[in-house]
Design a protein around this motif. Structure first.
Motif, PDB file in Angstrom:
ATOM      1  N   THR A 142       0.839  -1.238   0.166  1.00  0.00           N
ATOM      2  CA  THR A 142       0.057  -0.039  -0.059  1.00  0.00           C
ATOM      3  C   THR A 142       0.864   1.211  -0.074  1.00  0.00           C
ATOM      4  OG1 THR A 142      -1.746   0.925   1.045  1.00  0.00           O
ATOM      5  CG2 THR A 142      -0.236   0.030   2.479  1.00  0.00           C
ATOM      6  N   ARG A 144      -2.421   6.095   2.230  1.00  0.00           N
ATOM      7  CA  ARG A 144      -3.781   5.819   1.679  1.00  0.00           C
ATOM      8  C   ARG A 144      -4.685   5.288   2.993  1.00  0.00           C
ATOM      9  NH1 ARG A 144      -6.148   6.431  -2.613  1.00  0.00           N
ATOM     10  NH2 ARG A 144      -6.975   4.300  -2.813  1.00  0.00           N
ATOM     11  N   GLY A 145      -4.428   5.632   4.086  1.00  0.00           N
ATOM     12  CA  GLY A 145      -5.409   5.092   5.049  1.00  0.00           C
ATOM     13  C   GLY A 145      -4.777   5.557   6.516  1.00  0.00           C
ATOM     14  N   ASN A 146      -5.329   5.394   7.485  1.00  0.00           N
ATOM     15  CA  ASN A 146      -4.745   5.505   8.793  1.00  0.00           C
ATOM     16  C   ASN A 146      -4.699   4.203   9.743  1.00  0.00           C
ATOM     17  OD1 ASN A 146      -7.550   5.591   9.441  1.00  0.00           O
ATOM     18  ND2 ASN A 146      -7.496   7.476  10.108  1.00  0.00           N
ATOM     19  N   HIS A 152      -0.774   0.998   7.521  1.00  0.00           N
ATOM     20  CA  HIS A 152      -0.384   2.440   7.018  1.00  0.00           C
ATOM     21  C   HIS A 152       0.683   3.149   8.121  1.00  0.00           C
ATOM     22  CE1 HIS A 152      -4.246   1.550   5.017  1.00  0.00           C
ATOM     23  NE2 HIS A 152      -3.747   1.898   4.028  1.00  0.00           N
ATOM     24  N   GLU A 167      -4.918  -2.359  -5.100  1.00  0.00           N
ATOM     25  CA  GLU A 167      -4.586  -1.313  -3.898  1.00  0.00           C
ATOM     26  C   GLU A 167      -3.533  -0.382  -4.463  1.00  0.00           C
ATOM     27  OE1 GLU A 167      -4.573   0.827  -0.502  1.00  0.00           O
ATOM     28  OE2 GLU A 167      -5.885  -0.775  -0.933  1.00  0.00           O
ATOM     29  N   ALA A 212      -9.729   0.009  -4.144  1.00  0.00           N
ATOM     30  CA  ALA A 212     -10.283   1.212  -3.812  1.00  0.00           C
ATOM     31  C   ALA A 212     -10.730   1.943  -5.121  1.00  0.00           C
ATOM     32  CB  ALA A 212      -8.892   2.205  -3.528  1.00  0.00           C
TER      33      ALA A 212
END
Length: 416
Positions: free
Chosen positions: A165, A169-171, A175, A211, A337
């Motif tokens: 990833t 792209r996220g928390n 990530h 992803e 996504a």
């Protein structure tokens, strides 16, 4: 006022100091009507872009539209450096970020054509650190791992189904692990980054989901392992120099630094600080996923190669069937996504690929392919219309708007 020149020669970062590299090579030109485009509609495109720059929405940019092998539109608008007010020039140099991916993907396929790898090869054959990948299992905010059901393949890396990833792209826990490992740091080699990524948990099982990821960074390391060259040297020797892309690379030599396009210091919409890569010093980390710079014309030459099935000006880099394979959908029923893959699109080996004429909220043809960069650059190639276009901006917060606006107005200019 905008300049139409390609600019003076600048020292080649691959040569000794004081030597000069060749001039960037322009593509043939044509009047819009001679290639089935409306001059009035392209003038409208110019007005819109100039008005948006004058309003302070973007600093400025450079746009190219080509059809049937000839450039019918090559315009600069706005300013190249908001701090100095220097007008934008058509030979300005832009940080292209993820538009690097398409070039590195072609590099991988060049090695594939030489029989030096198979798409189904497990990546650990070349980068042993990936031999035992682990996949994250997240329950209640707690992360554990399980062994991957299969290896990550070269094809997985090209089509972003590797399970890797991006930290932004996220928390979630994966990530955060990327961020804590500082996988994006500039003072590391491609080898160090690849080994660091291999030690982190995957977000998905290989092949299970699309992803967007640092997969192409790993491909950059793959190129190094197989070729025995640094990524930058391989790209220069095998792609950039043969295509006459004199200003493309991983950094900008001193003689050309006055042509670097700069962003606003603060985003005009949210007031946030805008920080882009420092491309004025030699790169240690040559990010295959996002580290390159280019002028609009240099990148247009790369797109001309793609549209012409792997050949440009008598130079063939890859075969026709290779381009067909790269620009076909490789996802099938695999989903992921949706914010980066528009409706009606899949993903090939380095490009988003249009599968249906409708669904997406912008025009195009089945079989067209595209991608863009985080700082605002974008391109697409439409084989059915024999058309390609590239827009270079350094405006991260405005990139999504201009990708669609530019495409809408270019297709509005198609008459025949």
């Amino acid at each position: 006022s905008p300049s139409d020149g390609t600019g003076a020669a600048a020292p080649d970062p691959m040569t000794q100091e004081g030597e000069e590299r060749a001039m960037s090579t322009p593509l043939p030109t044509a009047q819009p009507e001679d290639v089935g485009l409306s001059a009035a509609a392209l003038e409208r495109l110019t007005r819109v872009l100039q008005e948006r720059a004058a309003s302070g929405h973007v600093p400025g940019g450079v746009a190219i539209v080509a059809r049937h092998g000839k450039v019918a539109y090559h315009q600069a608008f706005g300013v190249q450096d908001p701090a100095s007010g220097q007008p934008m020039q058509t030979n300005a140099i832009f940080r292209i970020y993820s538009m690097t991916k398409a070039i590195v993907s072609v590099a991988v396929m060049m090695l594939w054509e030489e029989g030096r790898l198979l798409l189904e090869d497990p990546i650990e054959r070349y980068i042993p650190a990936f031999a035992t990948p682990k996949v994250a299992v997240i329950e209640g905010g707690t992360m554990s791992t399980v062994p991957a059901r299969r290896s990550i393949t070269v094809q997985d890396l090209l089509r972003h189904t590797s399970g890797l990833t991006y930290e932004f792209r996220g928390n979630g826990p994966v990530h955060k692990a990327y961020a804590e490992a500082r996988v994006a740091r500039l003072r590391q080699t491609n080898e160090e980054q690849a080994n660091g990524l291999a030690a982190l948990p995957l977000l998905h099982q290989p092949g299970a989901a699309w992803e967007y990821s640092r997969s192409t960074d790993v491909l950059g390391r793959l190129v190094e392992v197989i070729s025995g060259q640094s990524l930058g040297t391989f790209l220069s020797d095998r792609i950039l120099q043969p295509l006459g892309m004199a200003d493309a690379g991983f950094w900008v030599p001193e003689a050309a630094q006055g042509r670097i396009a700069e962003p606003f210091a603060e985003d005009p919409e949210n007031g946030g600080t805008v920080g882009l890569l420092d491309v004025r010093r030699t790169a240690i980390f040559e990010s295959g996923g996002g580290g390159m710079v280019s002028t609009a014309m240099d990148y247009a030459r790369f797109l001309a190669l793609l549209l012409n099935n792997g050949r440009l000006d008598g130079t063939r880099l890859v075969g026709r069937k290779t381009i067909e394979l790269m620009t076909a959908d490789h996802l099938g029923a695999v989903t992921g996504a949706t914010d980066l893959l528009p409706p009606g699109h899949g993903f090939g080996l380095g490009f988003a690929v249009r599968k249906v004429a409708g669904m997406a909220p912008f025009p195009g043809s089945v079989g067209s392919y595209f991608w863009g960069g985080a700082a605002g650059t974008t391109f697409w190639v439409d084989p059915a219309e024999r058309l390609f276009a590239v827009l270079m901006l350094q405006a991260p917060g405005q990139r999504e708007y201009y990708r669609v606006l530019f495409r809408d107005l270019v297709y509005a200019a198609v008459t025949d």
